[in-house]
Design a protein around this motif. Structure first.
Motif, PDB file in Angstrom:
ATOM      1  N   THR A   6      40.130 -61.960  16.557  1.00  0.00           N
ATOM      2  CA  THR A   6      39.426 -61.921  15.272  1.00  0.00           C
ATOM      3  C   THR A   6      38.180 -61.038  15.351  1.00  0.00           C
ATOM      4  OG1 THR A   6      38.210 -63.952  15.848  1.00  0.00           O
ATOM      5  CG2 THR A   6      40.241 -64.210  14.582  1.00  0.00           C
ATOM      6  N   THR A  61      37.994 -70.353  18.497  1.00  0.00           N
ATOM      7  CA  THR A  61      38.229 -71.413  17.520  1.00  0.00           C
ATOM      8  C   THR A  61      39.643 -71.949  17.711  1.00  0.00           C
ATOM      9  OG1 THR A  61      36.818 -70.233  15.938  1.00  0.00           O
ATOM     10  CG2 THR A  61      38.190 -72.018  15.065  1.00  0.00           C
ATOM     11  N   SER A 101      40.735 -67.363   5.061  1.00  0.00           N
ATOM     12  CA  SER A 101      39.718 -66.839   4.138  1.00  0.00           C
ATOM     13  C   SER A 101      38.562 -66.180   4.873  1.00  0.00           C
ATOM     14  CB  SER A 101      39.170 -67.976   3.259  1.00  0.00           C
ATOM     15  OG  SER A 101      40.206 -68.571   2.508  1.00  0.00           O
ATOM     16  N   THR A 102      38.535 -66.282   6.209  1.00  0.00           N
ATOM     17  CA  THR A 102      37.456 -65.673   6.982  1.00  0.00           C
ATOM     18  C   THR A 102      37.750 -64.197   7.209  1.00  0.00           C
ATOM     19  OG1 THR A 102      38.487 -66.236   9.103  1.00  0.00           O
ATOM     20  CG2 THR A 102      36.965 -67.849   8.145  1.00  0.00           C
ATOM     21  N   THR A 103      36.741 -63.457   7.606  1.00  0.00           N
ATOM     22  CA  THR A 103      36.882 -62.023   7.870  1.00  0.00           C
ATOM     23  C   THR A 103      36.613 -61.749   9.336  1.00  0.00           C
ATOM     24  OG1 THR A 103      36.156 -61.502   5.624  1.00  0.00           O
ATOM     25  CG2 THR A 103      36.052 -59.721   7.257  1.00  0.00           C
ATOM     26  N   GLU A 111      41.951 -72.393   5.444  1.00  0.00           N
ATOM     27  CA  GLU A 111      40.542 -71.984   5.351  1.00  0.00           C
ATOM     28  C   GLU A 111      40.259 -70.812   6.294  1.00  0.00           C
ATOM     29  OE1 GLU A 111      38.498 -75.567   6.317  1.00  0.00           O
ATOM     30  OE2 GLU A 111      38.680 -76.427   4.302  1.00  0.00           O
ATOM     31  N   PHE A 112      40.892 -70.844   7.469  1.00  0.00           N
ATOM     32  CA  PHE A 112      40.715 -69.769   8.447  1.00  0.00           C
ATOM     33  C   PHE A 112      41.178 -68.431   7.866  1.00  0.00           C
ATOM     34  CE2 PHE A 112      42.779 -67.243  11.818  1.00  0.00           C
ATOM     35  CZ  PHE A 112      41.671 -66.956  12.605  1.00  0.00           C
TER      36      PHE A 112
END
Length: 479
Positions: free
Chosen positions: A333, A373, A389-391, A386-387
């Motif tokens: 990520t 994570t 939606s992260t960048t 939800e993950f």
């Protein structure tokens, strides 16, 4: 031992989905309700004749089971002090019984009169005949208390199921009607539905569905995604059939008595498998302190033997690949993955979740850049959504990810035959020799390492993987 565990309900549900068979009824409230739903002829016709309805039914009932079991655990935790009090009452001295039995019976009568606790009987026994000193009578009173406690909990479960079941049944009827109609109207393919629905945690709404469906449809643009997913799911694909070990039981064994049993070198403190160099240290007076230190810190070099490793007994057959162990997905990520690469990665994760659900197989995500994570994606679907939606951001360091991965592999013998997948552009500095050596050790012990490289960067990690698939994605530069 409690028979009615989560596994018990899921097993009954699985059998029903495969055969349509289930018991008629049961005395346990949650199982009794589950049976009443499964025996409903209208439900049975829809579930057994329509794979969309079957998927909706299964996930809806699993969520209902989990919700009720969580509530039951909460109620038991709240009453933990009372359960402990039952055991403490058994240890009361004769003197304490003499002074405390009346207050105790009054307390039990107030709570458990409607659940069959006969306080009058024990009041007569303890008051008129003084039998509070009789251990058998005293223990019988505590046993009756425990039974009344059980009945009270059972009634509470029945009431809670009654409160929730109308909403459940209404939602299920609505989904049986509306979801197939929506799929037909919008020409949604079944595989797109199964993947998208799997991430919705049993709750249907078109906004979330379409958002996830967009992620799924990326698989059309990049067919390598399905190739990787099929490899992780041990499904025969364009690569043809694989010659695989077929598990038939767990034993300690060597492959053949005449072959060398040494698999490699590891570290530990097993004095029976020391390397000769360590034995020299042990025998040398000047190096003895170093030897003791390495022994206490588990840093001695040992031979690693095949016969020391718990492996499934096997026979080799040429046949389509079959699932063996859990899946561990390590997802990069870092900032270099932002944009299309992270969307490709998310699409692969959705497909892997669908495979893990279908194969009843554990699947863990370890997202990493500099920090990590970890997510158990079958149990934490909301967290996974939800993950998405992260960048992606930050630099890349595989050290913490590798340590978390090794910790998972070491946590249970079932992980020995796991499939590990890295999703990255592989712009990752090579880790220390100690960590890369451990990768090779796990590969030798039948853990498979696969990779999906997104982009065309030079890749130093290739020698440590069974296979690395590649998507030759070139980012669009904006000026």
């Amino acid at each position: 031992m409690n028979r009615y565990t989560s596994a018990f309900y899921i097993q009954a549900l699985d059998k029903y989905m495969k055969t349509g068979e289930c018991a008629e009824t049961d005395s346990e409230p949650l199982y009794a309700y589950l049976l009443s739903v499964m025996n409903d002829p209208i439900i049975k016709i829809q579930v057994l004749n329509n794979d969309i309805c079957a998927c909706i039914f299964y996930d809806t009932m699993v969520q209902f089971i989990k919700l009720n079991l969580e509530k039951e655990r909460y109620n038991l935790q709240k009453s933990q002090s009372e359960q402990e009090g039952m055991e403490l009452v058994l240890e009361w001295s004769i003197e304490r019984r003499r002074h405390g039995w009346q207050a105790l019976l009054k307390q039990l009568d107030d709570v458990y009169q409607e659940f069959g606790f006969d306080h009058r009987f024990y009041r007569g026994q303890f008051g008129q005949e003084g039998k509070y000193a009789d251990d058998k009578i005293w223990e019988k009173m505590v046993d009756d208390w425990k039974e009344a406690f059980r009945q009270k909990n059972q009634k509470q479960k029945e009431e809670e199921i009654e409160l929730r079941k109308d909403n459940l049944e209404q939602r299920m009827r609505s989904n049986f009607k509306n979801i197939p109609e929506y799929l037909d109207k919008n020409k949604v393919e079944k595989d797109e539905f199964f993947q998208s629905w799997g991430l919705m945690n049993g709750i249907w709404n078109t906004i979330d569905f379409e958002r996830i469906r967009k992620i799924v449809r990326i698989q059309r643009e990049f067919p390598e995604i399905l190739k990787v997913a099929n490899k992780m799911g041990r499904i025969a694909d364009d690569d043809g059939q694989d010659q695989l070990s077929v598990a038939e039981g767990d034993i300690y064994r060597m492959e053949h008595a005449s072959k060398c049993d040494i698999l490699g070198i590891t570290i530990g403190n097993d004095l029976n498998s020391l390397l000769p160099t360590e034995l020299v240290h042990c025998a040398d007076a000047e190096l003895e302190d170093l030897f003791v230190y390495k022994y206490l810190t588990h840093k001695l070099q040992n031979f690693r033997y095949k016969s020391e490793i718990m492996q499934p007994a096997r026979k080799l057959e040429v046949k389509p690949a079959v699932l063996k162990g859990p899946m561990i997905v390590c997802l990069d990520t870092s900032g270099s993955m932002v944009g299309k690469p992270e969307k490709i990665a998310y699409s692969l994760m959705v497909k892997l979740l669908e495979i893990a659900d279908r194969q009843k197989r554990d699947c863990f995500l370890i997202a990493f850049s500099v920090s990590i994570t970890p997510i158990d994606i079958r149990k934490e679907r909301v967290r996974l959504l939800e993950f998405f939606s992260t960048t992606a951001c930050g630099d890349t360091d595989a050290t913490r990810m590798l340590k978390a991965m090794f910790q998972l592999l070491q946590s249970n013998k079932i992980y020995m035959n796991a499939d590990v997948l890295w999703i990255s552009d592989f712009k990752i500095p090579l880790s220390s020799p100690e960590l890369t050596r451990q990768i090779q050790e796990y590969r030798n012990a039948n853990t498979h390492f696969y990779g999906l490289q997104i982009g065309i960067a030079e890749n130093e990690w290739i020698p440590f993987f069974d296979r690395i698939y590649q998507i030759n994605y070139t980012p669009i530069r904006r000026y």
